[in-house]
Design a protein around this motif. Structure first.
Motif, PDB file in Angstrom:
ATOM      1  N   ALA A 170       0.831  -1.209   0.000  1.00 39.06           N
ATOM      2  CA  ALA A 170       0.000   0.000   0.000  1.00 39.06           C
ATOM      3  C   ALA A 170       0.863   1.255   0.000  1.00 39.06           C
ATOM      4  N   TRP A 171       1.957   1.236   0.752  1.00 43.94           N
ATOM      5  CA  TRP A 171       2.839   2.397   0.783  1.00 43.94           C
ATOM      6  C   TRP A 171       3.463   2.648  -0.588  1.00 43.94           C
ATOM      7  N   ILE A 172       3.928   1.605  -1.239  1.00 48.50           N
ATOM      8  CA  ILE A 172       4.559   1.772  -2.558  1.00 48.50           C
ATOM      9  C   ILE A 172       3.528   2.217  -3.590  1.00 48.50           C
ATOM     10  N   ALA A 173       2.344   1.619  -3.554  1.00 46.81           N
ATOM     11  CA  ALA A 173       1.302   2.011  -4.507  1.00 46.81           C
ATOM     12  C   ALA A 173       0.863   3.455  -4.269  1.00 46.81           C
ATOM     13  N   PHE A 174       0.807   3.873  -3.016  1.00 48.08           N
ATOM     14  CA  PHE A 174       0.475   5.264  -2.688  1.00 48.08           C
ATOM     15  C   PHE A 174       1.473   6.211  -3.352  1.00 48.08           C
ATOM     16  N   ALA A 175       2.759   5.877  -3.280  1.00 48.20           N
ATOM     17  CA  ALA A 175       3.772   6.717  -3.928  1.00 48.20           C
ATOM     18  C   ALA A 175       3.663   6.648  -5.447  1.00 48.20           C
ATOM     19  N   HIS A 176       3.281   5.482  -5.987  1.00 47.79           N
ATOM     20  CA  HIS A 176       3.115   5.357  -7.440  1.00 47.79           C
ATOM     21  C   HIS A 176       2.092   6.352  -7.976  1.00 47.79           C
ATOM     22  N   THR A 177       1.046   6.610  -7.218  1.00 48.15           N
ATOM     23  CA  THR A 177       0.004   7.524  -7.715  1.00 48.15           C
ATOM     24  C   THR A 177       0.576   8.920  -7.962  1.00 48.15           C
ATOM     25  N   PHE A 178       1.500   9.378  -7.124  1.00 48.83           N
ATOM     26  CA  PHE A 178       2.140  10.668  -7.354  1.00 48.83           C
ATOM     27  C   PHE A 178       3.039  10.618  -8.584  1.00 48.83           C
ATOM     28  N   ALA A 179       3.810   9.528  -8.719  1.00 49.62           N
ATOM     29  CA  ALA A 179       4.722   9.416  -9.858  1.00 49.62           C
ATOM     30  C   ALA A 179       3.955   9.390 -11.177  1.00 49.62           C
ATOM     31  N   LEU A 180       2.866   8.618 -11.229  1.00 45.30           N
ATOM     32  CA  LEU A 180       2.087   8.515 -12.458  1.00 45.30           C
ATOM     33  C   LEU A 180       1.356   9.810 -12.781  1.00 45.30           C
ATOM     34  N   HIS A 224       6.457  14.988  -4.696  1.00 45.36           N
ATOM     35  CA  HIS A 224       5.634  14.265  -3.726  1.00 45.36           C
ATOM     36  C   HIS A 224       5.942  12.770  -3.774  1.00 45.36           C
ATOM     37  N   ALA A 225       6.203  12.261  -4.963  1.00 48.14           N
ATOM     38  CA  ALA A 225       6.524  10.838  -5.089  1.00 48.14           C
ATOM     39  C   ALA A 225       7.819  10.508  -4.349  1.00 48.14           C
ATOM     40  N   VAL A 226       8.819  11.396  -4.459  1.00 43.67           N
ATOM     41  CA  VAL A 226      10.084  11.163  -3.755  1.00 43.67           C
ATOM     42  C   VAL A 226       9.848  11.114  -2.252  1.00 43.67           C
ATOM     43  N   THR A 227       9.022  12.024  -1.742  1.00 47.99           N
ATOM     44  CA  THR A 227       8.728  12.036  -0.305  1.00 47.99           C
ATOM     45  C   THR A 227       8.035  10.744   0.128  1.00 47.99           C
ATOM     46  N   ALA A 228       7.063  10.295  -0.663  1.00 54.07           N
ATOM     47  CA  ALA A 228       6.324   9.076  -0.311  1.00 54.07           C
ATOM     48  C   ALA A 228       7.227   7.846  -0.379  1.00 54.07           C
ATOM     49  N   TYR A 229       8.039   7.753  -1.411  1.00 57.91           N
ATOM     50  CA  TYR A 229       8.962   6.618  -1.516  1.00 57.91           C
ATOM     51  C   TYR A 229       9.983   6.631  -0.375  1.00 57.91           C
ATOM     52  N   SER A 230      10.436   7.812   0.015  1.00 54.77           N
ATOM     53  CA  SER A 230      11.411   7.911   1.104  1.00 54.77           C
ATOM     54  C   SER A 230      10.810   7.450   2.424  1.00 54.77           C
ATOM     55  N   THR A 231       9.544   7.792   2.654  1.00 57.22           N
ATOM     56  CA  THR A 231       8.859   7.308   3.858  1.00 57.22           C
ATOM     57  C   THR A 231       8.768   5.790   3.843  1.00 57.22           C
ATOM     58  N   CYS A 232       8.465   5.244   2.690  1.00 55.15           N
ATOM     59  CA  CYS A 232       8.382   3.786   2.560  1.00 55.15           C
ATOM     60  C   CYS A 232       9.747   3.144   2.825  1.00 55.15           C
ATOM     61  N   ALA A 233      10.815   3.770   2.344  1.00 56.34           N
ATOM     62  CA  ALA A 233      12.158   3.229   2.572  1.00 56.34           C
ATOM     63  C   ALA A 233      12.521   3.256   4.048  1.00 56.34           C
ATOM     64  N   ARG A 234      12.034   4.256   4.768  1.00 56.07           N
ATOM     65  CA  ARG A 234      12.317   4.338   6.202  1.00 56.07           C
ATOM     66  C   ARG A 234      11.557   3.270   6.973  1.00 56.07           C
ATOM     67  N   LEU A 235      10.349   2.953   6.534  1.00 56.22           N
ATOM     68  CA  LEU A 235       9.537   1.957   7.241  1.00 56.22           C
ATOM     69  C   LEU A 235       9.986   0.527   6.942  1.00 56.22           C
ATOM     70  N   PHE A 236      10.411   0.272   5.713  1.00 57.26           N
ATOM     71  CA  PHE A 236      10.766  -1.084   5.289  1.00 57.26           C
ATOM     72  C   PHE A 236      12.237  -1.075   4.877  1.00 57.26           C
ATOM     73  N   THR A 237      13.072  -1.130   5.894  1.00 57.13           N
ATOM     74  CA  THR A 237      14.499  -0.916   5.697  1.00 57.13           C
ATOM     75  C   THR A 237      15.178  -2.043   4.936  1.00 57.13           C
ATOM     76  N   GLY A 238      14.547  -3.184   4.799  1.00 57.20           N
ATOM     77  CA  GLY A 238      15.172  -4.303   4.104  1.00 57.20           C
ATOM     78  C   GLY A 238      14.816  -4.398   2.638  1.00 57.20           C
TER      79      GLY A 238
END
Length: 768
Positions: free
Chosen positions: A526-536, A542-556
């Motif tokens: 859901a986090w990645i798809a949420f960021a995809h909506t900004f990119a598309l 905004h997409a960079v911010t959303a993807y960065s939040t996702c990277a912080r939550l899912f560090t692996g």
């Protein structure tokens, strides 16, 4: 009527007696620090080793499970066998099973008392999910006995009925310490103690004489000489004070004889922490469990120490719960360590494994090394091979393709799990990583035929329907059914969001992805798809911010960092793109899409030979994974463009032709193949390819300019006027050539008028 049989319960032992406890001040009673529990365990072990006292700290042993507290059968123990008449032969007794083992001693041949019967009602009601009935009778039992064992059972019932505050109060109020009048032999409790515990199996070994009197049902005198009152439940020890200040109300000399349940049993402390977590009391639960594992370094903890009763170590469960607490407190790295410790202590603790894998807390290499290095043989020697295989099947499929294939084959053939949802999911996950969406969808569909909902499968199933256009209508139906069937599940609203994403309704899709993330903050898709909506939508910042939040939550996971790099490429922020892509490559160097993006960056930096090398590596890895070549058409275009820039025109021409074999109407490949022909001097072939490209994408100004250049080059190559009678000369031949030139000029003017205002894209259009 058949005689009920007695379950073979393992017998736990009491907490530390008062003479082994250090004396605490009244103020210390306010602390719920688990270190008190560890001190009791260490003191008990030292006392038993020195021979100064009969004591077994089973209730304090973190290597035990709560199996002794589980009602394995409907009856705590079997009822009294009827006396046989001396005048009749045993075979003449119709109600006697002559093949039944008769291993009871004289004390076991007793009728049940009132409390015995009510304990049976309590257990049976729990097994039948009649929790109010179980709580009703359990409360009466506790009022009569004031026994920590009965308090534990009542707290379990309160927890199952979501009465968490009530259960917590019960577990943290003072109770009399269980006594231990019987010596131990060969590591086992005295038979009399065994008999008493069988009557009501719990994390404690109840030997309180006043309680035992209610258990045995006959007015016999116990070893201590205290009177028994089997038929008078009102003749029991008075209750201790309750409430937050209960310990203060006790006389100082009584403090040594009482304790909270959480200090008497590891299982009780774990249950109390569960109650606090359910109430959102993160700080209290952290204090209850400890910031770190309190048993670490106590000499009774570690992966090499097997479980003592075949269950799951309570210590491992406490580490798992501590990890969940750390996630609530936004301490992801500490949570990862807690989950790893839980799985290390007991490989059977699957929930810790699931948190590590589904939460993508570990990189691909970390994940593989950690799971392969667990102490399977030491903890589960009989099942070690199977456990390693079933855990390996759940890992990500970017690497170790051969090992994963062998794992699935063995689970299918040797363990007969060909139709098991988890093994089928492993197949589906491997196919999805290979971009074989149709095959993946076939297997996920089979899984959902077996089970209505499979948490790991649903995101794959929905994603495949998104990637396969002919299934878009079915995606709408599936999302509607899921919302109606399970409106409280985050996965249901994620499916709705993916349907809106498929319909290119970015705002609506973002709304539902946001709702999914609120319902389950650890749902990575859901986090990645949420960021995809900004990119598309073109909102790259905004997409960079959303993807960065996702990277912080899912560090692996390397995916958020890869997408961050792709967005920086779109914004022409090459330094930031390099940083993100290199960080993603450190985490996972086996993703062909990531290698393609690194090739794009090498191209942007002018390092064309390096770009060619990376694009070839990406395509080679895609072939190894047996992915669809159509999915990699853009990478072939990128390869051709890099070869063109490197001056390797014949190889570039072959790369573009490879694209056209897969997609004959690929406009970009046609245009650049025409350019290669143009540069190699084959102007007529170039003009043909430009026309084919413009027939697909008529507003491409870049191709129009290339066509214009090709037509002008064709006009400059007209044959000169020659005298009459000379082969190939004459006015007629010259006039025909001029007519052809005028036609080309008119075609150029028509294209310029048609494409007026079109921009120039340059070679960068090919690198996607």
């Amino acid at each position: 009527m058949a005689t009920p049989t007695r379950p073979n319960f393992s017998i736990p032992a009491p907490a530390s007696p008062s003479n082994l406890r250090p004396r605490h001040s009244i103020s210390s009673s306010f602390s719920l620090d688990p270190q008190q529990l560890v001190h009791s365990l260490v003191d008990a072990n030292n006392s038993a080793a020195s021979g100064h006292g009969p004591f077994h700290a089973f209730a304090l042993d973190p290597n035990r499970s709560v199996l002794p507290a589980s009602p394995l059968r409907s009856s705590p123990r079997r009822a009294r066998r009827p006396k046989e008449s001396a005048s009749r032969h045993p075979l003449a007794q119709d109600n006697t099973d002559v093949f039944q083992e008769d291993d009871e001693d004289d004390d076991d041949d007793l009728e049940w008392g009132m409390v015995d019967r009510m304990r049976l009602w309590r257990h049976d009601a729990m097994m039948q999910h009649l929790y109010d009935t179980a709580a009703f009778w359990g409360d009466k039992i506790l009022s009569w006995t004031n026994d920590p064992n009965d308090a534990f059972w009542l707290a379990q019932i309160y927890f199952l009925t979501h009465q968490y505050s009530r259960a917590e109060r019960l577990l943290t109020r003072p109770f009399p310490l269980p006594e231990n009048p019987h010596p131990a032999t060969n590591g086992h409790a005295h038979p009399l103690v065994n008999f008493t515990s069988i009557a009501h199996p719990t994390p404690f070994m109840s030997t309180n004489p006043s309680m035992a009197s209610l258990d045995k049902g006959k007015g016999k005198q116990p070893a201590s000489g205290l009177p028994m009152h089997n038929l008078d439940p009102t003749h029991t020890r008075s209750r201790l004070p309750m409430g937050p200040g209960a310990m203060i109300d006790l006389a100082a000399d009584n403090l040594e004889a009482v304790s909270k349940l959480v200090d008497m049993s590891v299982a009780c402390r774990y249950l109390a922490a569960q109650c606090q977590v359910r109430q959102g009391k993160w700080t209290d639960a952290t204090e209850m469990l400890g910031e770190a594992n309190p048993f670490r370094g106590s000499g009774k903890s570690g992966p090499q120490i097997p479980n003592m009763d075949g269950g799951i170590k309570v210590e491992a469960s406490m580490c798992h719960l501590r990890g969940l607490l750390m996630l609530k407190l936004n301490r992801a790295e500490t949570a990862k360590e807690c989950f790893m410790e839980a799985l290390t202590l007991d490989v059977k603790c699957y929930e810790a494994f699931e948190q590590l894998v589904s939460g993508e807390m570990m990189t691909t290499d970390e994940e593989w090394e950690f799971v392969q290095g667990l102490a399977y043989a030491e903890q589960t020697p009989e099942d070690a091979d199977f456990m390693r295989l079933i855990y390996t099947a759940r890992l990500r499929k970017y690497k170790h393709a051969d090992e994963h294939a062998l794992t699935r084959r063995r689970l299918t053939t040797e363990y007969n799990l060909a139709d098991n949802p988890d093994v089928l999911f492993s197949f589906a996950d491997a196919l999805y990583a290979q971009f074989r969406f149709a095959d993946c969808f076939a297997i996920t569909g089979r899984i959902l035929e077996l089970v209505s909902m499979h948490a790991a499968t649903m995101p794959l199933h929905v994603a495949c329907m998104h990637h396969l256009p002919h299934l878009n209508a079915r995606l709408f139906v599936l999302a509607h059914e899921m919302v109606e069937r399970e409106p409280e599940a985050a996965m249901s609203w994620y499916a709705v969001g993916v349907w809106y994403l498929t319909a290119k309704k970015w705002v609506e899709a973002r709304t539902y992805f946001s709702k999914t993330s609120l319902m389950d903050p650890r749902f990575a898709p859901a986090w990645i798809a949420f960021a995809h909506t900004f990119a598309l939508e073109g909102e790259h910042d905004h997409a960079v911010t959303a993807y960065s939040t996702c990277a912080r939550l899912f560090t692996g996971s390397h995916l958020p960092l890869m997408f961050v790099g792709m967005e920086h490429i779109m914004l022409s922020q090459h330094a930031l793109a390099d940083e993100a892509l290199n960080a993603a490559n450190v985490m996972c160097d086996g993703d062909p899409l990531l290698i393609n993006e690194r090739g794009v960056m090498a191209y942007n930096h002018g390092n064309y030979e390096r770009a060619v090398e990376l694009f070839k590596d990406s395509l080679e890895l895609a072939q190894v994974t047996q992915g669809s070549h159509v999915s990699w058409a853009s990478t072939y275009v990128n390869l051709g463009t890099a070869l063109h820039r490197a001056g390797r025109l014949p190889e570039a021409r072959d790369a573009y032709r490879k694209v056209l074999e897969m997609q004959p109407r690929h406009a970009t490949a046609l245009a650049f193949l025409g350019k290669i022909h143009h540069l190699m001097g084959n102007v007529d072939a170039a003009i043909v390819k430009y026309h084919e490209s413009l027939s697909i994408d008529p507003v491409n100004g870049h191709v129009v300019e290339l066509l214009n250049l090709a037509l002008e080059a064709g006009a400059d190559s007209l044959p000169p006027l020659r005298p009459l009678g000379v082969a190939g000369g004459g006015e007629e031949a010259w006039a025909a050539a001029m007519r052809k030139s005028r036609e080309r000029e008119q075609a150029v003017k028509a294209f310029k008028v048609q494409n007026e205002g079109s921009g120039w894209r340059g070679d960068a259009m090919a690198v996607e």
